[in-house]
Design an enzyme around this catalytic site. Structure first.
Site, short mmCIF file in Angstrom:
data_model
loop_
_atom_site.label_atom_id
_atom_site.label_comp_id
_atom_site.label_asym_id
_atom_site.label_seq_id
_atom_site.Cartn_x
_atom_site.Cartn_y
_atom_site.Cartn_z
N CYS A 1 -41.32 6.90 -28.41
CA CYS A 1 -41.01 6.01 -29.54
C CYS A 1 -42.02 4.87 -29.56
O CYS A 1 -42.48 4.42 -28.50
CB CYS A 1 -39.60 5.44 -29.37
SG CYS A 1 -39.03 4.45 -30.76
N CYS B 1 -38.39 -1.56 -28.41
CA CYS B 1 -37.22 -2.44 -28.26
C CYS B 1 -37.00 -2.71 -26.77
O CYS B 1 -37.00 -1.78 -25.95
CB CYS B 1 -35.98 -1.79 -28.88
SG CYS B 1 -36.16 -1.50 -30.65
N CYS C 1 -25.61 5.22 -25.25
CA CYS C 1 -26.58 4.59 -26.16
C CYS C 1 -27.76 3.98 -25.44
O CYS C 1 -27.60 3.16 -24.53
CB CYS C 1 -25.91 3.48 -26.94
SG CYS C 1 -24.79 4.08 -28.16
N CYS D 1 -26.09 14.18 -30.94
CA CYS D 1 -27.06 13.09 -31.06
C CYS D 1 -28.44 13.69 -30.84
O CYS D 1 -28.74 14.16 -29.74
CB CYS D 1 -26.74 12.02 -30.03
SG CYS D 1 -27.87 10.64 -30.03
N GLU E 1 -34.42 15.22 -25.18
CA GLU E 1 -33.01 15.14 -24.81
C GLU E 1 -32.11 15.12 -26.04
O GLU E 1 -32.44 14.53 -27.06
CB GLU E 1 -32.77 13.88 -23.97
CG GLU E 1 -33.26 14.07 -22.54
CD GLU E 1 -33.05 12.84 -21.68
OE1 GLU E 1 -32.55 12.99 -20.56
OE2 GLU E 1 -33.38 11.73 -22.12
N CYS F 1 -34.14 -0.83 -24.65
CA CYS F 1 -33.97 0.62 -24.81
C CYS F 1 -34.78 1.38 -23.78
O CYS F 1 -35.93 1.05 -23.50
CB CYS F 1 -34.40 1.02 -26.22
SG CYS F 1 -34.25 2.78 -26.54
#
Ligand code: SAH
Length: 344
Positions: A113, A117, A334, A106, A93, A120
Site C-alpha cells: 500500500c 497510515c 482491522c 475481507c 491475505e 496500519c
C-alpha cells in the site's frame, strides 16, 4: 504467468467482445462466464458444454488464475485468515468472517500500500503492484472452493487502497455483481478508502449501490495528517465535501471509520468536534478499538473510554457503533494484515 490473459479479468460484456475477436458467438462467452464464476471450475476441461475445439482455443489464449493456500489460520471466534500464493513471487491475505447474516470476506486490492497510515500494519511493506480484477475476485472463488460455502458479503478492506486501483476494483465489483456468476449484490459490498478525494467524486458518479466507508480517524487536520499522510494532500474539509457529494448523488449513507487510540483522538473534545463535522450528514460512525501493531506508537483506548465516546456521539445525534473485533489472535483484525513473501 506466461503471456496468456487471465480469463477472470473480464466482466461479461468484455468476455463477449473477446469471444467475438476469437470468432465465437456471445452465448459461448456467457457459458464460459458461468463455468468460471458460478460453477467455480479450475480447468477448461471441466466445461462440458463447450466443444473440445473451443476449449483448446481457450487454453491457447487464457489461463484460469487459481490461488493456492500457503497458510490458513483459524481464530477462536471462527474467523479464518488465508495467505494465498497468487502465482508469481507474491502473496496476499484474505479474511473470512462469520456473521449472523452470512459470510463476509475481507479482500485485498493491492500488493502492499502507498498510503503510509502510521497505525496500519501494511505500512512499511513496499508497494509492489495493483491486483487485477480477476486477482481480486479469485480471493472469493478460492475461499468458496476451499470451504464449500457461498460468500454473501464482501468488504474491500484488506491490504491496499481500493481507490488507488480504481479501474480494476470497479471491474471486480461489476464481476461480483453479475447474477450469472458470483451474484453478490452491490448492497452487500463495502469499499473503504483513506480519502482519495477525486476518486470519491468519480465513484459517486458511477451510482453504484455499494457502501462507502471513509477512514476518518481524527477531527483536526493536524492530528489526521500525523496519522494519515494522505491528509496533507486532501484535508478534512475537502474530504467531507466529497462525502456530501457522494451522499447527494447516490442517496447512500456513508460509514465513517474512527479507530480510537489512547490519548490521541479519544477525548471529549474529539467527540465534540466529530459531532460538529458530521452534523446533518446521512452517515454512521464505526468506532474501532485501534489494534496496536508491531513497533506502533498507538495504544488501544480503554473500553470505558470507547463506550463514553460512542455514547457522546449517540446523545448528540450521530449514530455510532463499536466494531466487534474479529480474529485478533491470528492477526486478522482491522489493520493487522501484512503481506508475507511466498518464500518465507
Ligand atoms: N486503504 C483502505 C482500506 C484498508 S484498511 C482504508 O484506508 O480505508 C481498512 C480499515 O482498517 C481502515 O478504516 C483502516 O483505517 C483501519 N485500520 C488500519 N489499521 C488499523 C489498526 N491498527 N487498528 C484499527 N483499524 C485499523
Amino acid at each position: 504467468m506466461e503471456n496468456k490473459k487471465n480469463i477472470k479479468d473480464y466482466n461479461l460484456d468484455e468476455l463477449k467482445k473477446e469471444f467475438e475477436n476469437l470468432g465465437e458467438k456471445p452465448y459461448r462467452a456467457e457459458q464460459v462466464f458461468k463455468w468460471i464464476f458460478e460453477a467455480n471450475v479450475t480447468s477448461f476441461d471441466e466445461m462440458t458444454n463447450i466443444s473440445f475445439k473451443l476449449r483448446e482455443k481457450l487454453k491457447q489464449n487464457y489461463i484460469i488464475c487459481i490461488y493456492k493456500i500457503i497458510k490458513k489460520q483459524e481464530s477462536k471466534d471462527g474467523t479464518k485468515k488465508y495467505l494465498f500464493n497468487i502465482g508469481d513471487d507474491n502473496a496476499i491475505e484474505t479474511v473470512l468472517m462469520e456473521y449472523k447474516y452470512g459470510k463476509s470476506l475481507c479482500v485485498s486490492s493491492q500488493i502492499g500500500c502507498k498510503m503510509g497510515c502510521k497505525f496500519c500494519a501494511s505500512t512499511g511493506i513496499p508497494f509492489v503492484r495493483n491486483l487485477t480484477s480477476g486477482e481480486i475476485v479469485e480471493q472469493i472463488l478460492a475461499v468458496q472452493r476451499e470451504e464449500k460455502i457461498k460468500i454473501s458479503n464482501v468488504v474491500l478492506m484488506g491490504i491496499g487502497e481500493p481507490l488507488d486501483n480504481y479501474n480494476n476494483v470497479l471491474n471486480a465489483i461489476k464481476i461480483m455483481n453479475n447474477q450469472k456468476g458470483l451474484n453478490i449484490g452491490a448492497r452487500h459490498i463495502s469499499l473503504s478508502t483513506s480519502g482519495l478525494v477525486p476518486k470519491i467524486y468519480d465513484l459517486a458518479n458511477e451510482k453504484l449501490q455499494c457502501t462507502l466507508s471513509i477512514s476518518l480517524h481524527a477531527t483536526t487536520d493536524e492530528k489526521r495528517s500525523s496519522m494519515m499522510p494522505i491528509n496533507n494532500k486532501y484535508n478534512i474539509e475537502e474530504l467531507l465535501k466529497a462525502c456530501k457529494y457522494y451522499i447527494e448523488t447516490t442517496g447512500k449513507r456513508i460509514s465513517f471509520e474512527y479507530a480510537l487510540a489512547k490519548e490521541e483522538n479519544d477525548n471529549e473534545e474529539d467527540a465534540k468536534r466529530l459531532v460538529k463535522l458530521l452534523k446533518g450528514m446521512l452517515c454512521h460512525v464505526n468506532l474501532i478499538p485501534i489494534n496496536k501493531i508491531e513497533n506502533g506508537k498507538y495504544d488501544k483506548s480503554s473500553n470505558e473510554n470507547i463506550i463514553k465516546f460512542r455514547d457522546y456521539l449517540n446523545d448528540h445525534g450521530i449514530v455510532a457503533t463499536i466494531r466487534r473485533e474479529l480474529g485478533p489472535d491470528i492477526e486478522a483484525a482491522c489493520g493487522q494484515l501484512r503481506k508475507k513473501e511466498v518464500k518465507e
